[in-house]
Design an enzyme around this catalytic site. Structure first.
Site, PDB file in Angstrom:
ATOM      1  N   LYS A  59      -5.188  -6.224 -27.041  1.00  0.00           N
ATOM      2  CA  LYS A  59      -4.443  -6.117 -25.780  1.00  0.00           C
ATOM      3  C   LYS A  59      -4.482  -4.660 -25.327  1.00  0.00           C
ATOM      4  O   LYS A  59      -4.406  -3.756 -26.164  1.00  0.00           O
ATOM      5  CB  LYS A  59      -3.006  -6.590 -26.033  1.00  0.00           C
ATOM      6  CG  LYS A  59      -2.117  -6.639 -24.807  1.00  0.00           C
ATOM      7  CD  LYS A  59      -0.764  -7.233 -25.190  1.00  0.00           C
ATOM      8  CE  LYS A  59       0.205  -7.282 -24.046  1.00  0.00           C
ATOM      9  NZ  LYS A  59       1.486  -7.927 -24.424  1.00  0.00           N
ATOM     10  N   SER A  69       2.850 -11.695 -21.424  1.00  0.00           N
ATOM     11  CA  SER A  69       1.952 -10.699 -20.859  1.00  0.00           C
ATOM     12  C   SER A  69       0.599 -10.621 -21.588  1.00  0.00           C
ATOM     13  O   SER A  69      -0.343 -10.084 -21.024  1.00  0.00           O
ATOM     14  CB  SER A  69       2.623  -9.326 -20.897  1.00  0.00           C
ATOM     15  OG  SER A  69       2.895  -8.950 -22.234  1.00  0.00           O
ATOM     16  N   SER A 127       5.662 -12.705 -25.205  1.00  0.00           N
ATOM     17  CA  SER A 127       4.324 -12.406 -24.680  1.00  0.00           C
ATOM     18  C   SER A 127       3.132 -12.761 -25.563  1.00  0.00           C
ATOM     19  O   SER A 127       1.994 -12.702 -25.106  1.00  0.00           O
ATOM     20  CB  SER A 127       4.229 -10.927 -24.324  1.00  0.00           C
ATOM     21  OG  SER A 127       4.772 -10.734 -23.056  1.00  0.00           O
TER      22      SER A 127
HETATM   23  N1  GLN Z   1       7.889 -12.179 -20.074  1.00  0.00           N
HETATM   24  C1  GLN Z   1       8.864 -11.349 -20.679  1.00  0.00           C
HETATM   25  C2  GLN Z   1       9.135 -10.169 -19.791  1.00  0.00           C
HETATM   26  O1  GLN Z   1       8.690 -10.181 -18.702  1.00  0.00           O
HETATM   27  C3  GLN Z   1       8.408 -10.924 -22.037  1.00  0.00           C
HETATM   28  C4  GLN Z   1       7.345  -9.919 -22.001  1.00  0.00           C
HETATM   29  C5  GLN Z   1       6.850  -9.535 -23.366  1.00  0.00           C
HETATM   30  O2  GLN Z   1       7.090 -10.213 -24.363  1.00  0.00           O
HETATM   31  N2  GLN Z   1       6.160  -8.406 -23.424  1.00  0.00           N
HETATM   32  O3  GLN Z   1       9.767  -9.239 -20.158  1.00  0.00           O
END
Ligand code: GLN
Length: 458
Positions: free
Chosen positions: A78, A153, A177
């Site tokens: 990532k 994400s 994410s």
């Molecule tokens: N979707 C969640 C957020 O927007 C989690 C994001 C993540 O786990 N990095 O914060």
């Protein structure tokens, strides 16, 4: 050579038996990326030269009998994980031209094993999002349906594994994410216990919630990668070492919280999860009805704590250290941060400011403890907690862009795990549907073993 749906084990066997070299395998994956990624757009950077160099080194290791399960296996990172000498953007304009000056500890560990890094995958800016549409560069598409999002994400990482553009990928999970995109793309995603994997060299979002973990083809691969990246690291004082004793898979107790099957859960997902429960019953597991009474506050609590920590972590992007015009002017923050990131910085600054700190931040910390206690109570009775990973199926690109609440709700089942610091896995149980299994702290092996019992059997 032709790429198959290789797992780590299969690719390892091929390398070990001399069916192909790591250079050949890497070249084949690079070609696959070249062919497919114009459409899917999982990668922000493909570092061909470095990958081939690493593959050569891996072939040497194999020749010299220094092979581990990950030697010579191509993977993706990532793009918030630092890989020395390679651009690391975190999906942000702020870091559009930033070259990593050192390797993240996870990268070091994988490199020692002879891993091959094909490239860096797309993400929502600074890992804030659930669809990969909030990347400053482009949205990634779901390989199973190009009109839909891959989740986020770590959407680029999930898509790259799902489309066979790498054997496995590394993601980060602050509120879901790794698990939500794994569920949307039909792969396995493991969010380890907080403190089991070093966060050194990961671009921080919310430090008390962030964890690094693998996205893989199956649970066995998840265990292999997890074993390779876990452990104490002097660069991250929250890390600890531990080994799990052997697991007895007899008399497993699976907790099903009543709160996870209320309104808002897609019918198809509910049905799939229920048939997974039936599968476990048939295998002799005991299904225990439990309650996690504070789960209804998890999302609200997360959206106080995560932005508060983000506002502090992102203060380093002050217009002096990073970005194009490093003149220190506030204009840099206005220009280079996307809307979602700005919103979270403002939210976080607000809840941490004097006068509001007690009402919001401190209260959220108290609720966090209650959520953690709920799980502690549950784990006195059961081995794992079972539910859906996501309340909804992969949605259309653009569908939720103007509805932040709908987007935030995608993480309703995953955020409580980060608040409690627990390990959890998303296991594919139907097309683009993941089963969410939550384990007690430092019990990843047991968690993955329990997941493996119904793997590919639904
Ligand atoms: N979707 C969640 C957020 O927007 C989690 C994001 C993540 O786990 N990095 O914060």
């Amino acid at each position: 050579m032709k790429i198959k749906d290789f797992t780590i084990k299969e690719a390892h066997e091929g390398l070990k038996n001399g069916e192909f070299t790591s250079v050949e395998l890497t070249q084949a994956y690079l070609e696959e990326i070249e062919k497919k990624d114009k459409e899917i757009k999982a990668f922000i950077t493909v570092n061909k030269d470095l990958a081939l160099e690493q593959a050569k080194r891996a072939d040497e290791m194999i020749k010299n009998g220094k092979m581990t399960l990950l030697t010579g296996i191509p993977c993706a990172l990532k793009d918030n994980v630092l890989l020395k000498g390679i651009k690391c953007t975190a999906g942000s304009k702020f870091l559009e031209n930033y070259i990593a000056t050192y390797n993240a500890s996870v990268v070091k560990k994988l490199e020692e094993q002879g891993a091959v890094f094909l490239g860096k995958t797309n993400l929502d800016e600074f890992a804030m999002g659930s669809s990969c549409e909030k990347s400053a560069f482009f949205p990634t598409k779901n390989p199973n349906d190009l009109e839909r999002v891959p989740g986020g994400s770590s959407g680029g990482s999930a898509a790259s594994v799902s489309a066979n553009m790498c054997v496995y990928a590394i993601g980060t999970d602050t509120g879901g994410s790794i698990r939500q995109p794994a569920s949307f793309c039909g792969v396995v995603g493991l969010k380890p216990t907080y403190g089991s994997v070093s966060r050194n060299g990961i671009i921080a979002f919310a430090s008390s919630l962030d964890q690094v973990g693998p996205l893989t083809k199956n649970t066995e691969d998840a265990q292999i990668v997890f074993e390779a990246i876990k452990g104490v690291d002097k660069m991250d004082s929250t890390t600890i070492d531990y080994t799990e004793e052997d697991i007895d898979l007899k008399n497993i107790k699976i907790g099903v919280p009543k709160e996870y099957f209320t309104t808002g859960l897609d019918k198809e997902i509910e049905d799939s999860v229920k048939s997974a429960i039936e599968k476990y019953k048939k295998l002799g597991a005991e299904i225990v009805n439990i309650s996690l009474p504070h789960s209804e506050y998890a999302l609200a609590c997360y959206y106080i704590i995560a932005p508060a920590e983000a506002s502090s972590n992102l203060a380093r992007f002050d217009g002096l250290r990073y970005g194009e015009n490093t003149d220190g002017s506030i204009k840099n923050r206005t220009e280079f941060f996307g809307k979602e990131v700005k919103k979270r910085i403002m939210l976080g600054t607000y809840t941490l400011s004097s006068g509001y700190y007690d009402a919001y931040y401190k209260k959220a910390l108290k609720v966090r403890t209650l959520i953690k206690n709920d799980f502690e109570e549950a784990f006195k009775k059961v081995d794992v907690v079972l539910g859906p990973t996501s309340p909804c199926l992969p949605f259309k690109i653009g569908e939720k862009m103007d509805d932040p609440m709908a987007m935030y709700l995608a993480d309703i089942y995953t955020v409580s795990v980060n608040l409690a610091g627990l390990p959890a896995v998303s296991l594919p149980i139907a097309n683009n549907i993941g089963l969410h299994l939550i384990g007690s702290s430092f019990k990843e092996k047991k968690l993955l073993k329990i997941a493996s019992l119904i793997e590919n059997k639904i």
